[in-house]
Motif scaffolding. Structure first.
Motif, PDB file in Angstrom:
ATOM      1  N   ALA A  62      -3.082 -12.925  30.618  1.00  0.00           N
ATOM      2  CA  ALA A  62      -3.494 -14.295  30.319  1.00  0.00           C
ATOM      3  C   ALA A  62      -2.754 -14.769  29.076  1.00  0.00           C
ATOM      4  O   ALA A  62      -2.856 -14.163  28.011  1.00  0.00           O
ATOM      5  CB  ALA A  62      -5.000 -14.347  30.092  1.00  0.00           C
ATOM      6  N   ARG A  71      -2.489 -23.567  30.090  1.00  0.00           N
ATOM      7  CA  ARG A  71      -3.280 -22.519  29.432  1.00  0.00           C
ATOM      8  C   ARG A  71      -4.767 -22.802  29.442  1.00  0.00           C
ATOM      9  O   ARG A  71      -5.582 -21.874  29.453  1.00  0.00           O
ATOM     10  CB  ARG A  71      -2.800 -22.314  27.995  1.00  0.00           C
ATOM     11  CG  ARG A  71      -3.160 -23.401  27.019  1.00  0.00           C
ATOM     12  CD  ARG A  71      -2.738 -23.053  25.603  1.00  0.00           C
ATOM     13  NE  ARG A  71      -3.173 -24.024  24.622  1.00  0.00           N
ATOM     14  CZ  ARG A  71      -2.461 -25.079  24.246  1.00  0.00           C
ATOM     15  NH1 ARG A  71      -1.282 -25.295  24.784  1.00  0.00           N
ATOM     16  NH2 ARG A  71      -2.938 -25.926  23.346  1.00  0.00           N
ATOM     17  N   GLY A  75      -6.394 -19.298  29.771  1.00  0.00           N
ATOM     18  CA  GLY A  75      -5.026 -18.773  29.793  1.00  0.00           C
ATOM     19  C   GLY A  75      -4.320 -18.954  31.124  1.00  0.00           C
ATOM     20  O   GLY A  75      -4.949 -19.065  32.182  1.00  0.00           O
ATOM     21  N   SER A  76      -3.017 -18.984  31.035  1.00  0.00           N
ATOM     22  CA  SER A  76      -2.154 -19.028  32.207  1.00  0.00           C
ATOM     23  C   SER A  76      -1.827 -17.591  32.597  1.00  0.00           C
ATOM     24  O   SER A  76      -1.454 -16.778  31.755  1.00  0.00           O
ATOM     25  CB  SER A  76      -0.870 -19.797  31.869  1.00  0.00           C
ATOM     26  OG  SER A  76       0.017 -19.812  32.959  1.00  0.00           O
ATOM     27  N   GLY A  77      -1.961 -17.278  33.886  1.00  0.00           N
ATOM     28  CA  GLY A  77      -1.760 -15.899  34.342  1.00  0.00           C
ATOM     29  C   GLY A  77      -0.279 -15.578  34.503  1.00  0.00           C
ATOM     30  O   GLY A  77       0.268 -15.635  35.604  1.00  0.00           O
ATOM     31  N   LEU A 117      -5.068 -11.181  37.888  1.00  0.00           N
ATOM     32  CA  LEU A 117      -5.056 -12.336  36.981  1.00  0.00           C
ATOM     33  C   LEU A 117      -6.080 -13.370  37.413  1.00  0.00           C
ATOM     34  O   LEU A 117      -6.743 -13.997  36.572  1.00  0.00           O
ATOM     35  CB  LEU A 117      -3.650 -12.939  36.938  1.00  0.00           C
ATOM     36  CG  LEU A 117      -2.578 -12.058  36.278  1.00  0.00           C
ATOM     37  CD1 LEU A 117      -1.186 -12.632  36.518  1.00  0.00           C
ATOM     38  CD2 LEU A 117      -2.839 -11.904  34.786  1.00  0.00           C
ATOM     39  N   CYS A 122      -7.892 -16.559  34.932  1.00  0.00           N
ATOM     40  CA  CYS A 122      -6.742 -17.402  34.604  1.00  0.00           C
ATOM     41  C   CYS A 122      -6.724 -18.652  35.491  1.00  0.00           C
ATOM     42  O   CYS A 122      -7.238 -18.650  36.609  1.00  0.00           O
ATOM     43  CB  CYS A 122      -5.446 -16.623  34.789  1.00  0.00           C
ATOM     44  SG  CYS A 122      -5.259 -15.236  33.635  1.00  0.00           S
TER      45      CYS A 122
END
Length: 310
Positions: A62, A71, A75-77, A117, A122
């Motif tokens: 993440a 994000r 979070g962005s995976g 993820l 994410c």
């Protein structure tokens, strides 16, 4: 706004296996990227990207440092692929892109990473430096989709992408996030060591915009579909910022989501290149922002970071 990831529809159409076969055929005399090395990667041969039949993953997790629509709060995976089809002398991730720190994975393991993820909460699956491993990604995404993957897919590339591969990604990728590094191909040849960067890059961005349109977000401000462009401002106007931004305004969309990045510093081999051997100044960055505003590009991500020269 709730938008089902596009690859779910491809899976339901029954076209998935055909798409995988078409993609892997490009590895036999590799033309997966515009360098068109012609090596047989399925037989273990390696071209400029030094990648064979399997993708190499450097790390995943993440990521809270991406643009806000990616994000979010969880979070962005991100999945960082080792190696790259560009050879930028100032690369800030050169240990991954040039040294190749990473390990080979089968599509099934890559699919499992995507599902992990998603389970971690994410907002998306963010494929970093994916250009040279598009066939392996397509296979993994469709395996993961069969197992329940439902997150938007982000194609986060250096912008030196093949139209043939982008055609195969149509109906698979939800969010394209290419770099537009340069406004001049000779500068690109000198600093990223590839031919025809501007021609290739602009054709790719046009196709990405055709497929997904302007960036769309849900009610919570999380990106669901569309184009997000990154442009790194270089010192001494070496990036050709005005040419890049004028192309976006005139030929893509004045509503394009644009991240004007100010975090350049002389990493990797940049100290050997006059003109690249210092950070950018605050004035250089503000001039780039002013150009964007003058051209009507008002959808800017311009988070300033510390370390700019005054």
């Amino acid at each position: 706004m709730s938008i089902e990831p596009v690859y779910r529809r491809l899976l339901e159409s029954g076209e998935a296996h055909q798409r995988i076969e078409q993609a892997y055929a490009h590895l036999q005399a590799c033309d997966v990227c515009p360098l068109r090395c012609g090596v047989n990667r399925l037989a273990g041969e390696r071209g400029m990207c030094k990648t064979g039949a399997r993708a190499q993953v450097s790390s995943f997790g993440a990521h809270l440092g991406e643009e806000q629509p990616l994000r979010g709060w969880a979070g962005s995976g991100t999945i960082f692929f080792a190696r790259c089809n560009l050879r930028c002398v100032f690369c800030q991730n050169f240990e991954i892109s040039q040294v190749g720190n990473g390990r080979e994975v089968e599509p099934e393991e890559l699919a499992e990473i995507m599902l992990r993820l998603q389970a971690a909460g994410c907002h998306n699956i963010n494929l970093v430096s994916p250009t040279h491993v598009v066939p392996q990604i397509i296979a993994a995404v469709l395996i993961a989709a069969q197992a329940g993957l439902r997150l938007p897919l982000v194609y986060n590339s250096g912008g030196y992408d093949s139209l043939d591969m982008l055609a195969l990604l149509d109906g698979i990728v939800d969010i394209y996030m290419p770099d537009m590094k340069y406004g001049d191909s000779e500068i690109a040849r000198r600093f990223s060591r590839v031919p025809r960067y501007v021609e290739v890059n602009r054709a790719a961005v046009r196709e990405m915009q055709r497929q997904v349109g302007d960036l769309q977000m849900d009610e919570q401000g999380i990106a669901r579909r569309g184009l997000l462009v990154r442009h790194l401002v270089l010192p001494n106007q070496l990036a050709g910022t005005e040419k890049v931004l004028r192309f976006l305004a005139d030929e893509i969309s004045k509503n394009v989501y644009l991240n004007l990045m100010d975090q350049y510093y002389p990493a990797y081999q940049a100290h050997n290149y006059p003109g690249l051997n210092r950070p950018i100044t605050s004035q250089e960055y503000q001039e780039a922002v002013a150009i964007a505003r003058q051209l009507g590009l008002n959808r800017l991500d311009q988070r300033q970071r510390r370390g700019l020269w005054e």
